[in-house]
Design a protein around this motif. Structure first.
Motif, PDB file in Angstrom:
ATOM      1  N   MET A  78      89.359 -67.263 -19.308  1.00 37.76           N
ATOM      2  CA  MET A  78      88.084 -66.667 -18.480  1.00 37.76           C
ATOM      3  C   MET A  78      87.106 -66.110 -19.522  1.00 37.76           C
ATOM      4  O   MET A  78      85.823 -66.216 -18.817  1.00 37.76           O
ATOM      5  CB  MET A  78      88.904 -65.413 -17.978  1.00 37.76           C
ATOM      6  CG  MET A  78      88.021 -64.703 -16.969  1.00 37.76           C
ATOM      7  SD  MET A  78      87.802 -65.667 -15.420  1.00 37.76           S
ATOM      8  CE  MET A  78      87.215 -64.556 -14.365  1.00 37.76           C
ATOM      9  N   GLU A  79      87.298 -65.787 -20.829  1.00 34.38           N
ATOM     10  CA  GLU A  79      86.238 -65.610 -21.449  1.00 34.38           C
ATOM     11  C   GLU A  79      85.300 -66.836 -21.640  1.00 34.38           C
ATOM     12  O   GLU A  79      84.131 -66.533 -21.619  1.00 34.38           O
ATOM     13  CB  GLU A  79      86.752 -65.030 -22.752  1.00 34.38           C
ATOM     14  CG  GLU A  79      87.391 -63.713 -22.755  1.00 34.38           C
ATOM     15  CD  GLU A  79      88.169 -63.569 -24.083  1.00 34.38           C
ATOM     16  OE1 GLU A  79      87.933 -64.309 -25.030  1.00 34.38           O
ATOM     17  OE2 GLU A  79      88.905 -62.435 -24.267  1.00 34.38           O
ATOM     18  N   LEU A  80      85.581 -67.966 -21.738  1.00 34.48           N
ATOM     19  CA  LEU A  80      84.764 -69.087 -21.847  1.00 34.48           C
ATOM     20  C   LEU A  80      83.835 -69.063 -20.695  1.00 34.48           C
ATOM     21  O   LEU A  80      82.754 -69.467 -20.751  1.00 34.48           O
ATOM     22  CB  LEU A  80      85.492 -70.434 -22.052  1.00 34.48           C
ATOM     23  CG  LEU A  80      84.868 -71.706 -22.521  1.00 34.48           C
ATOM     24  CD1 LEU A  80      83.767 -71.446 -23.581  1.00 34.48           C
ATOM     25  CD2 LEU A  80      85.653 -72.816 -22.528  1.00 34.48           C
ATOM     26  N   GLY A 105      89.657 -58.822 -25.009  1.00 32.14           N
ATOM     27  CA  GLY A 105      90.008 -59.726 -23.802  1.00 32.14           C
ATOM     28  C   GLY A 105      89.163 -59.418 -22.710  1.00 32.14           C
ATOM     29  O   GLY A 105      87.762 -59.362 -22.855  1.00 32.14           O
ATOM     30  N   MET A 106      89.911 -58.922 -21.733  1.00 29.48           N
ATOM     31  CA  MET A 106      89.077 -58.898 -20.553  1.00 29.48           C
ATOM     32  C   MET A 106      88.767 -57.411 -20.206  1.00 29.48           C
ATOM     33  O   MET A 106      88.491 -56.719 -18.884  1.00 29.48           O
ATOM     34  CB  MET A 106      90.021 -59.463 -19.281  1.00 29.48           C
ATOM     35  CG  MET A 106      89.885 -60.882 -19.352  1.00 29.48           C
ATOM     36  SD  MET A 106      88.335 -61.658 -19.461  1.00 29.48           S
ATOM     37  CE  MET A 106      87.690 -61.246 -17.700  1.00 29.48           C
ATOM     38  N   ASP A 107      88.654 -56.628 -21.292  1.00 27.75           N
ATOM     39  CA  ASP A 107      88.233 -55.101 -21.026  1.00 27.75           C
ATOM     40  C   ASP A 107      86.641 -55.236 -20.936  1.00 27.75           C
ATOM     41  O   ASP A 107      86.059 -56.407 -21.363  1.00 27.75           O
ATOM     42  CB  ASP A 107      88.709 -54.286 -22.169  1.00 27.75           C
ATOM     43  CG  ASP A 107      88.376 -54.755 -23.652  1.00 27.75           C
ATOM     44  OD1 ASP A 107      87.795 -56.022 -23.768  1.00 27.75           O
ATOM     45  OD2 ASP A 107      88.400 -54.001 -24.597  1.00 27.75           O
ATOM     46  N   SER A 163      80.548 -58.195 -24.636  1.00 29.52           N
ATOM     47  CA  SER A 163      80.328 -59.066 -25.897  1.00 29.52           C
ATOM     48  C   SER A 163      80.013 -60.635 -25.417  1.00 29.52           C
ATOM     49  O   SER A 163      79.108 -61.250 -26.142  1.00 29.52           O
ATOM     50  CB  SER A 163      81.120 -58.977 -26.776  1.00 29.52           C
ATOM     51  OG  SER A 163      82.438 -59.439 -26.428  1.00 29.52           O
ATOM     52  N   GLN A 164      80.810 -61.109 -24.599  1.00 29.50           N
ATOM     53  CA  GLN A 164      80.708 -62.449 -24.020  1.00 29.50           C
ATOM     54  C   GLN A 164      79.415 -62.816 -23.309  1.00 29.50           C
ATOM     55  O   GLN A 164      78.633 -63.886 -23.318  1.00 29.50           O
ATOM     56  CB  GLN A 164      81.971 -62.844 -23.103  1.00 29.50           C
ATOM     57  CG  GLN A 164      83.027 -63.412 -23.975  1.00 29.50           C
ATOM     58  CD  GLN A 164      83.098 -64.613 -24.841  1.00 29.50           C
ATOM     59  OE1 GLN A 164      82.924 -63.983 -25.977  1.00 29.50           O
ATOM     60  NE2 GLN A 164      83.041 -65.503 -24.573  1.00 29.50           N
ATOM     61  N   VAL A 165      78.912 -61.728 -22.540  1.00 30.97           N
ATOM     62  CA  VAL A 165      77.778 -61.999 -21.653  1.00 30.97           C
ATOM     63  C   VAL A 165      76.763 -61.981 -22.622  1.00 30.97           C
ATOM     64  O   VAL A 165      75.651 -62.741 -22.685  1.00 30.97           O
ATOM     65  CB  VAL A 165      77.788 -60.785 -20.911  1.00 30.97           C
ATOM     66  CG1 VAL A 165      76.322 -60.666 -20.224  1.00 30.97           C
ATOM     67  CG2 VAL A 165      78.575 -60.986 -19.730  1.00 30.97           C
ATOM     68  N   LEU A 166      76.594 -61.034 -23.794  1.00 36.83           N
ATOM     69  CA  LEU A 166      75.434 -61.006 -24.692  1.00 36.83           C
ATOM     70  C   LEU A 166      75.656 -62.105 -25.537  1.00 36.83           C
ATOM     71  O   LEU A 166      74.440 -62.649 -25.618  1.00 36.83           O
ATOM     72  CB  LEU A 166      75.695 -59.636 -25.534  1.00 36.83           C
ATOM     73  CG  LEU A 166      74.761 -59.434 -26.679  1.00 36.83           C
ATOM     74  CD1 LEU A 166      73.343 -59.013 -25.823  1.00 36.83           C
ATOM     75  CD2 LEU A 166      74.933 -58.168 -27.604  1.00 36.83           C
ATOM     76  N   GLY A 167      76.450 -62.700 -26.009  1.00 35.77           N
ATOM     77  CA  GLY A 167      76.727 -63.851 -26.835  1.00 35.77           C
ATOM     78  C   GLY A 167      76.183 -65.102 -26.145  1.00 35.77           C
ATOM     79  O   GLY A 167      75.373 -65.794 -26.852  1.00 35.77           O
TER      80      GLY A 167
END
Length: 89
Positions: free
Chosen positions: A1-3, A56-58, A64-68
């Motif tokens: 999901m993070e990907l 994870g999904m916190d 951080s995933q959105v920013l990266g």
């Protein structure tokens, strides 16, 4: 999901960068594809260097995933735009 979050935010980041950097704008399709590649790379690099806030999904992990992804997408679009500009000359 993070990907998936990284890829989607990369596509958005590529299109935002294309709209801000008019001279590097490649159109919606190329902006999105470049952003997707950059989003995947950006999220992966952040995870590898340990800058991935949260695990994870916190909320911190998602942000951080959105920013990266967004930064990676914009960076790859800028590189693609510069390369296409130089090859077109």
């Amino acid at each position: 999901m993070e990907l998936i979050i990284g890829l989607l935010s990369g596509a958005v980041g590529g299109n935002v960068a294309g709209s801000l950097l008019k001279n590097l704008n490649q159109g919606v399709l190329i902006n999105s594809l470049s952003g997707i590649v950059g989003g995947g790379l950006g999220g992966t690099v952040l995870s590898m260097i340990g800058a991935h806030a949260g695990g994870g999904m916190d909320l911190a992990g998602i942000l951080s995933q959105v920013l990266g992804g967004g930064i990676g997408g914009g960076a790859v679009l800028a590189i693609v735009g510069l390369l296409r500009k130089q090859l077109g000359k």
